[in-house]
Design a protein around this motif. Structure first.
Motif, PDB file in Angstrom:
ATOM      1  N   GLU A 152      39.236  49.852  37.742  1.00  0.00           N
ATOM      2  CA  GLU A 152      40.022  49.192  38.781  1.00  0.00           C
ATOM      3  C   GLU A 152      39.357  49.356  40.149  1.00  0.00           C
ATOM      4  O   GLU A 152      38.565  50.271  40.369  1.00  0.00           O
TER       5      GLU A 152
ATOM      6  N   GLU B 160      50.291  51.998  36.731  1.00  0.00           N
ATOM      7  CA  GLU B 160      49.466  50.870  36.330  1.00  0.00           C
ATOM      8  C   GLU B 160      50.082  49.585  36.863  1.00  0.00           C
ATOM      9  O   GLU B 160      51.254  49.297  36.616  1.00  0.00           O
ATOM     10  N   THR B 161      49.296  48.831  37.586  1.00  0.00           N
ATOM     11  CA  THR B 161      49.765  47.578  38.160  1.00  0.00           C
ATOM     12  C   THR B 161      48.603  46.603  38.229  1.00  0.00           C
ATOM     13  O   THR B 161      47.434  46.991  38.341  1.00  0.00           O
ATOM     14  N   GLU B 162      48.912  45.343  38.126  1.00  0.00           N
ATOM     15  CA  GLU B 162      47.893  44.293  38.221  1.00  0.00           C
ATOM     16  C   GLU B 162      47.746  43.765  39.638  1.00  0.00           C
ATOM     17  O   GLU B 162      46.734  43.155  39.962  1.00  0.00           O
ATOM     18  N   GLU B 163      48.721  44.006  40.484  1.00  0.00           N
ATOM     19  CA  GLU B 163      48.675  43.525  41.860  1.00  0.00           C
ATOM     20  C   GLU B 163      48.290  44.678  42.788  1.00  0.00           C
ATOM     21  O   GLU B 163      48.961  45.707  42.826  1.00  0.00           O
ATOM     22  N   ASN B 164      47.198  44.520  43.491  1.00  0.00           N
ATOM     23  CA  ASN B 164      46.689  45.518  44.432  1.00  0.00           C
ATOM     24  C   ASN B 164      46.542  46.892  43.772  1.00  0.00           C
ATOM     25  O   ASN B 164      47.136  47.883  44.196  1.00  0.00           O
ATOM     26  N   PRO B 165      45.737  47.000  42.707  1.00  0.00           N
ATOM     27  CA  PRO B 165      45.580  48.314  42.063  1.00  0.00           C
ATOM     28  C   PRO B 165      44.761  49.291  42.889  1.00  0.00           C
ATOM     29  O   PRO B 165      44.685  50.469  42.539  1.00  0.00           O
TER      30      PRO B 165
END
Length: 763
Positions: A148, A209-214
């Motif tokens: 990431e 865990e995130t897909e936006e602004n990791p």
């Protein structure tokens, strides 16, 4: 009659048989390689075009470096291959007129001349580790590969100012980036990190865990233990009642009472132009008062300080706190206090832990000066009953309450764990100094808060808790004086308060004496397919004991694996994510790093020789600079990613941040700084043989990088001494010749679209 000796018979000459036989016999003659590397440290450097990349000069791989210096050494010839190997002709026979056959004499000299030019196949040893060359050291190999994006600084950081942060590619997201940034770090020649390429390489199972602004730090280091509150029963003491908890002098008063410690007299400023400064307990001075442009702070804790650690702050709350940094200092009762290892004392024994705040200087009592000038003062003193602390460490993740959440009870600053002289591992919930200060009548002096009981106390009947380290917010390891290590899962105990009945999840015998150095290898375990399980706890511990053993232990196995054996005491151990393994104390007080990567497991190399016994080492998750505190009064830093090679372009610098001296005749101290960097030896066999005896007052007993306040606070380094004098330094590095490798940082990290061609020579 004299004894007669047996007649000597002739023996066959086996050397002459080498020319006799068929083609099969002649083909198995092992050739001799006279041109191979002897492995001697005194052999001249030889570099071939097929040599590994890290053997060749780094200057040829980086741009903006003088090509003349990079091409100083000629390249050697390529060794002959097996296909071009000359073949020795078999001895021929000829017949004469009488029908007898005569063999021609073997051409011994010509055969030797031809075989001496052959390239013999090397017989490799049957071991799992590679055989490194003595002319270089291998680059650090990352253990955990983060794919990431992360954050980096876009402008130089300033104290008490918001950092200018932009997203970037992770150092380990691509092998090319790993090689690029590792080489670029090697061109840092300053005492601290270069701000351009700092990044957070920590790994915690609590990460979101995130897909936006990791790339946001709030996802990698989230807030934890929000349901834990300050334990009831705390009280605020006045200075007279708190005197028994504070450090004291070694001399009694006329009525038999202990009096406060005497002020410390120390000379500060440039050499030959120093100023004598008197510092009482809780006094602090900025070095800018005596040295123009100084960015350090010196303060007096009152007694030898064995513990120091920075309090982590949640990324979204730093601006609300004015970018203030909190530092915890654990002191002894007096300078004469000498604890006995493994001897428990009976509670209650008064002691204290000081909470110092580094903040911007107040102007006109209300407005803060954000120009960079700050002040350091003791804001709160925790009065405890567990005896002096040998080591203290905050929970590595932010555990404080939200800034705007205020109620009847004070907000908590964080969870502070420590090993104390009563033999216990205790975890305290520290109240926020801003809340307890509002309830105190004296706002100039520190607030004295009495905490009668910890939130969690762990004791082992048969041994003494001596050292500790957090793996994350729930797992904690303890080094014991009987050579065992104990691992505890304190998550449920903290949330439910069921602390007295907690048992260790692992209790393993590793050493034959006390375990003083202890550090988690904070990388997630892998499953059967080799995929990291980021939601699992780490399982590898690096330990060093008073028996001189340096071990790696997988807690899933009931034994340790010895890395090295020395005749010195291992006082400290730390894990460096940039060095790729633990950093320990090797023979003759040298600092050595060991690799935990599968390809180079157990391989190590020496970073420096501090010329004195080592008390403490500290590494950071944000940069590869290593800090070392020595008994000779010197605080040192060095770059762990400087891949040295004989004749390399960049020297291997060791920076002395400051030197503390003590005069036994006058009882005064002298603190010197602004030293020229020292060049260490490239060869590990060339160790220093210097010896000496230093007073215990000058020993640098603890060094700690700021690892909980983001990229803007990463250059802060705290150090404590045996005299009670402590110091906080703001350290930044610089590029060699002030030139950024690979033209600029966006090009280095492949953030820009106009990436240069890798094969163009302008990488």
């Amino acid at each position: 009659m004299p004894r007669e000796l047996r007649a000597r018979t002739s023996r066959p000459n086996y050397a002459s048989l080498t020319a006799v036989g068929g083609e099969e016999d002649a083909a198995v003659i092992p050739p001799i390689d006279d041109e191979g590397d002897s492995g001697s440290d005194f052999a001249p450097d030889k570099h071939s075009v097929d040599a590994p990349e890290d053997i060749q000069s780094d200057a040829e791989d980086l741009p903006d470096v003088d090509k003349v210096e990079a091409q100083g050494a000629p390249k050697g010839k390529k060794p002959p291959t097996t296909g071009s190997r000359p073949i020795t002709p078999r001895a021929s026979t000829r017949r004469v007129g009488n029908g007898q056959s005569h063999k021609s004499p073997p051409t011994t000299q010509s055969a030797q001349a031809s075989t001496s030019k052959m390239s013999a196949p090397r017989i490799t040893k049957m071991h799992a580790l590679p055989n490194p060359s003595v002319h270089h050291r291998h680059r650090a190999i990352p253990v955990f590969l983060r794919k990431e994006r992360v954050e980096r600084l876009n402008t130089p950081p300033k104290l008490f100012n918001p950092p200018n942060i932009v997203p970037t590619n992770s150092m380990t997201s691509d092998p090319l980036l790993t090689d690029r940034i590792s080489k670029a770090w090697g061109y840092n020649v300053g005492p601290g990190p270069v701000w351009n390429i700092m990044e957070d390489r920590s790994c915690f199972k609590e990460a979101l865990e995130t897909e936006e602004n990791p790339e946001y730090e709030s996802f990698r280091r989230p807030r934890v233990h929000q349901g834990v509150a300050v334990k009831p029963g705390w009280t605020i003491l006045d200075e007279n009642c708190a005197a028994r908890y504070l450090p004291t002098d070694t001399v009694l008063t006329d009525d038999g009472q202990l009096r406060p410690p005497a002020p410390v007299h120390c000379y500060l400023g440039p050499y030959n132009h120093q100023t004598r400064v008197e510092m009482a307990m809780f006094d602090s001075h900025a070095t800018s008062e005596y040295v123009p442009g100084g960015k350090s702070f010196v303060f007096n804790a009152g007694a030898p300080a064995w513990g120091a650690d920075w309090c982590p702050t949640y990324s979204n709350d730093r601006s609300r706190r004015g970018y203030k940094h909190y530092l915890a200092i654990a002191t002894f009762p007096s300078r004469s206090h000498s604890p006995m290892i493994g001897a428990k004392i009976q509670r209650p024994v008064p002691t204290c832990v000081q909470i110092w705040g580094l903040q911007s200087k107040q102007v006109d009592g209300s407005q803060a000066d954000h120009s960079g000038a700050g002040e350091l003062k003791c804001e709160m003193v925790l009065c405890l009953e567990s005896g002096p602390a040998f080591e203290i460490k905050w929970c590595p993740l932010p555990s404080h309450d939200q800034v705007f959440h205020r109620g009847e009870h004070p907000r908590k600053l964080g969870l502070l764990a420590g090993t104390f002289e009563d033999g216990s591992l205790s975890v305290y919930v520290v109240p926020d100094p801003e809340d307890v200060k509002s309830q105190s009548s004296n706002t100039i002096r520190p607030t004295f808060v009495h905490l009668p009981e910890p939130l969690l106390r762990i004791e082992l009947e048969e041994t003494f808790c001596w050292s500790l380290d957090w793996a994350n917010s729930e797992i904690i390891a303890v080094g014991c004086t009987n050579g065992y290590i104990a691992v505890y899962d304190i998550g449920d105990a903290i949330r439910t308060g069921q602390g007295p009945n907690i048992l260790p999840t692992h209790y393993i015998s590793i050493h034959q004496s006390a375990v003083r150095g202890l550090a988690w290898i904070r990388v997630p375990p892998t499953n059967g397919s080799g995929v990291p399980s980021t939601s699992e706890d780490p399982t590898i511990l690096a330990t060093g004991g008073y028996d001189g053993l340096e071990c790696l232990t997988d807690i899933r196995e009931p034994h340790g694996n010895i890395l090295s054996r020395t005749r010195d005491v291992i006082n400290s151990t730390t894990y460096s994510v940039f060095a790729g393994g633990p950093v320990m104390i090797d023979h003759d007080n040298t600092i050595k790093a060991y690799s935990v990567s599968p390809g180079t497991l157990g391989r190590g190399h020496v970073y420096m020789d501090p010329d004195g016994p080592v008390w403490s080492v500290s590494a950071s998750d944000y940069h590869p600079q290593l800090a070392v505190g020595s008994a000779n009064g010197s605080c040192l830093t060095t770059n762990t990613l400087k891949s040295t090679r004989r004749g390399g372009l960049v020297p291997f610098f060791v920076h002395k941040i400051f030197q503390l001296d003590y005069s036994r005749n006058t009882g005064e101290f002298r603190m010197l700084d602004h030293f020229l960097p020292q060049v260490t030896k490239n060869d590990e066999s060339e160790t220093s043989n210097s010896t000496g005896v230093w007073p215990p007052e000058v020993a640098i007993q603890r060094v700690a990088w700021n690892m909980g306040n983001g990229l803007g606070g990463a250059p802060l380094l705290a150090s404590t001494t045996g005299s009670g004098l402590c110091r906080v330094d703001w350290l930044l590095g610089r590029w060699l010749r002030d030139k950024v490798p690979y033209v600029n940082v966006p090009n280095m990290r492949k953030d820009s679209n106009d990436i240069m061609d890798e094969d163009s020579g302008e990488d």
